[in-house]
Write a protein that holds these residues in place. Structure first.
Motif, short mmCIF file in Angstrom:
data_model
loop_
_atom_site.label_atom_id
_atom_site.label_comp_id
_atom_site.label_asym_id
_atom_site.label_seq_id
_atom_site.Cartn_x
_atom_site.Cartn_y
_atom_site.Cartn_z
N ALA A 31 0.84 -1.18 0.01
CA ALA A 31 0.00 0.12 0.04
C ALA A 31 0.76 1.06 -0.04
O ALA A 31 1.49 1.61 0.99
CB ALA A 31 -0.85 0.01 1.41
N LEU A 32 0.86 2.04 -1.14
CA LEU A 32 1.83 3.07 -1.31
C LEU A 32 1.24 4.26 -1.34
O LEU A 32 0.41 4.86 -2.22
CB LEU A 32 2.65 2.96 -2.87
CG LEU A 32 3.71 3.91 -2.77
CD1 LEU A 32 4.92 3.65 -2.11
CD2 LEU A 32 4.19 3.81 -4.46
N SER A 33 1.08 4.89 -0.03
CA SER A 33 0.58 6.24 0.07
C SER A 33 1.31 7.46 -0.51
O SER A 33 0.76 8.21 -0.90
CB SER A 33 0.39 6.26 1.56
OG SER A 33 1.74 6.75 2.18
N GLY A 34 2.74 7.27 -0.53
CA GLY A 34 3.32 8.45 -1.07
C GLY A 34 4.10 8.97 0.13
O GLY A 34 5.08 9.82 -0.22
N GLY A 35 3.84 8.51 1.52
CA GLY A 35 4.65 9.07 2.38
C GLY A 35 6.08 8.46 2.56
O GLY A 35 6.18 7.28 1.77
N LYS A 36 6.90 8.74 3.50
CA LYS A 36 8.39 8.25 3.84
C LYS A 36 8.00 6.82 4.03
O LYS A 36 8.89 5.89 3.77
CB LYS A 36 8.83 9.23 4.69
CG LYS A 36 8.66 8.92 6.20
CD LYS A 36 9.18 9.79 6.94
CE LYS A 36 8.70 9.66 8.61
NZ LYS A 36 7.14 9.76 8.62
N ASP A 37 7.31 6.18 4.79
CA ASP A 37 6.99 5.10 5.41
C ASP A 37 6.83 3.98 4.22
O ASP A 37 7.61 3.05 4.31
CB ASP A 37 6.11 4.94 6.58
CG ASP A 37 6.23 5.86 7.72
OD1 ASP A 37 7.37 6.28 8.01
OD2 ASP A 37 5.03 6.46 8.23
N SER A 38 5.80 4.23 3.51
CA SER A 38 5.54 3.36 2.31
C SER A 38 6.62 3.27 1.22
O SER A 38 6.62 2.32 0.60
CB SER A 38 4.05 3.70 1.87
OG SER A 38 4.10 4.96 1.27
N LEU A 39 7.16 4.49 1.34
CA LEU A 39 8.19 4.37 0.02
C LEU A 39 9.42 3.44 0.53
O LEU A 39 10.06 2.75 0.00
CB LEU A 39 8.56 5.95 -0.09
CG LEU A 39 7.79 6.76 -0.85
CD1 LEU A 39 8.02 8.19 -0.83
CD2 LEU A 39 7.63 6.34 -2.41
N LEU A 40 9.86 3.61 1.90
CA LEU A 40 10.95 3.04 2.47
C LEU A 40 10.26 1.35 2.21
O LEU A 40 11.31 0.47 1.89
CB LEU A 40 11.14 3.08 3.71
CG LEU A 40 12.25 2.47 4.51
CD1 LEU A 40 13.64 2.10 4.06
CD2 LEU A 40 12.21 2.56 6.16
N LEU A 41 9.27 1.08 2.82
CA LEU A 41 8.64 -0.20 2.60
C LEU A 41 8.92 -0.80 1.36
O LEU A 41 9.47 -2.12 1.19
CB LEU A 41 7.21 -0.24 3.20
CG LEU A 41 6.60 -1.71 3.15
CD1 LEU A 41 7.22 -2.68 3.81
CD2 LEU A 41 5.16 -1.57 3.46
N LEU A 42 8.28 -0.08 0.40
CA LEU A 42 8.48 -0.48 -1.07
C LEU A 42 10.00 -0.89 -1.46
O LEU A 42 10.30 -1.89 -2.14
CB LEU A 42 7.66 0.10 -2.09
CG LEU A 42 7.79 -0.13 -3.50
CD1 LEU A 42 6.99 -1.39 -3.55
CD2 LEU A 42 7.08 1.03 -4.38
N GLU A 43 10.76 0.11 -1.12
CA GLU A 43 12.31 -0.09 -1.53
C GLU A 43 13.00 -1.33 -0.77
O GLU A 43 13.53 -2.12 -1.66
CB GLU A 43 12.95 1.14 -1.17
CG GLU A 43 14.54 1.13 -1.45
CD GLU A 43 15.23 2.31 -0.89
OE1 GLU A 43 16.70 2.49 -0.65
OE2 GLU A 43 14.53 3.46 -0.90
N LEU A 44 12.47 -1.48 0.36
CA LEU A 44 13.00 -2.82 1.01
C LEU A 44 12.74 -4.01 0.41
O LEU A 44 13.40 -5.07 0.37
CB LEU A 44 12.80 -2.61 2.61
CG LEU A 44 13.58 -1.37 3.34
CD1 LEU A 44 13.00 -1.31 4.82
CD2 LEU A 44 15.00 -1.68 3.50
#
Length: 241
Positions: A31-44
Motif C-alpha cells: 500500500a503506497l501512500s506516497g509518504g516516507k514510510d510506504s516508500l521505504l517499505l517498497l524499497e526494502l
C-alpha cells in the motif's frame, strides 16, 4: 547515515524472520501512500525480492481519495516504482456523504466515524479488492514501531485495552494476510533516511493531519521517552509481540 541504513536493514530482516512475514511464492501488494514510510517499505521489499530465498513478487497500489485534500505526485511515484522494477496500480475512490442503507458505509454508520477513519476504511477496501484481483497472498502496510505503540496507547487511553497493530494478521473473511515489515523500525531513522534519499514529497498534506487523537498520543509518547529513554522497549515488551 551508513549507521542508520544498517539499523533499518537489520531491523527489517529481523522483522521478516521473527514474525515469518514472507514465504516462498508470496505475491505481496504494498500500500503506497506516497509518504516516507510506504516508500521505504517498497524499497526494502523490492530489494529483498531479488534475493534467492524466499522467492516472492511485489506490486504496489496507490489509492487516490477524491474528496480529501491529500495528494501525492503520482508521476514521481511511477518513476520511483519504475526504478525499483515494481508495477504500480493507481486506484481512485471516495466516500459518500449520503447513504441510505444501515450497513458499514451507511449514513448512520458514517456519522459515528471520523474523516480519518472513513478515509482509511475506504482506502483499505480498494486495496483488499485489488489484492484479490491480482491474486496476492499478502498486503504490506508501512506502519513502523512508533505507529504500533501509538495505537496501543490510544486503545489504552480511550478504550481501556493495551493492544496494538499486529506485525502479521490473517484476515477472517478474505484469503489475505496483512504484514507490517517495518514493525521494528523507529520513525526517526525512517525520517532521516527519507531525507537522505530525497524521497518524493506530498503535494498537499491531509487537512486532518494535525487535528487528531493520534497526534496528541504522539506528543504523549514523546514525553514518555523524555522521562524514560527505554519507554519504547517497555511498551513493546508489554505488547508481547
Amino acid at each position: 547515515m551508513k549507521d542508520i541504513e544498517r539499523r533499518i536493514e537489520w531491523r527489517f530482516r529481523k522483522a521478516l524472520r521473527d514474525y515469518r512475514l514472507i514465504e516462498d511464492g508470496d505475491h505481496v501488494l504494498v500500500a503506497l501512500s506516497g509518504g516516507k514510510d510506504s516508500l521505504l517499505l517498497l524499497e526494502l521489499l523490492a530489494r529483498r525480492s531479488r534475493v534467492f530465498m524466499p522467492r516472492f513478487s511485489v506490486s504496489a497500489v496507490h489509492v487516490r481519495m477524491e474528496n480529501i485534500g491529500y495528494r501525492t505526485d503520482t508521476t514521481c511515484l511511477q518513476q520511483f516504482c519504475d526504478e525499483l522494477g515494481i508495477k504500480l496500480h493507481i486506484v481512485t475512490t471516495c466516500f459518500e456523504t449520503r447513504q441510505t442503507s444501515q450497513s458499514p458505509g451507511s449514513d448512520a454508520w458514517r456519522k459515528q466515524k471520523t474523516p480519518c477513519f472513513l478515509c482509511s476504511w475506504y482506502r483499505r477496501k480498494e486495496i483488499f479488492n485489488l489484492a484479490q484481483q491480482l491474486g496476492c497472498s499478502k498486503i504490506a502496510l508501512g506502519h513502523h514501531q512508533d505507529d504500533i505503540i501509538h495505537t496501543a496507547l490510544m486503545n489504552l487511553t480511550y478504550e481501556g485495552r493495551f493492544e496494538g497493530m499486529q506485525p502479521k494478521l490473517k484476515l477472517d473473511r478474505m484469503p489475505l494476510i496483512i504484514i507490517r515489515p517495518l514493525a521494528l523500525e523507529h520513525e526517526s531513522d525512517i525520517r532521516a533516511y527519507a531525507e537522505s534519499r530525497k524521497y518524493p514529497k506530498l503535494i498537499k498534506l491531509c487537512p486532518y493531519e494535525h487535528d487528531t487523537r493520534r497526534t496528541s498520543i504522539a506528543h504523549l509518547f514523546s514525553e514518555m521517552e523524555r522521562l524514560n529513554p527505554e519507554a519504547r522497549y517497555s511498551c513493546w515488551h508489554a505488547l508481547g509481540f
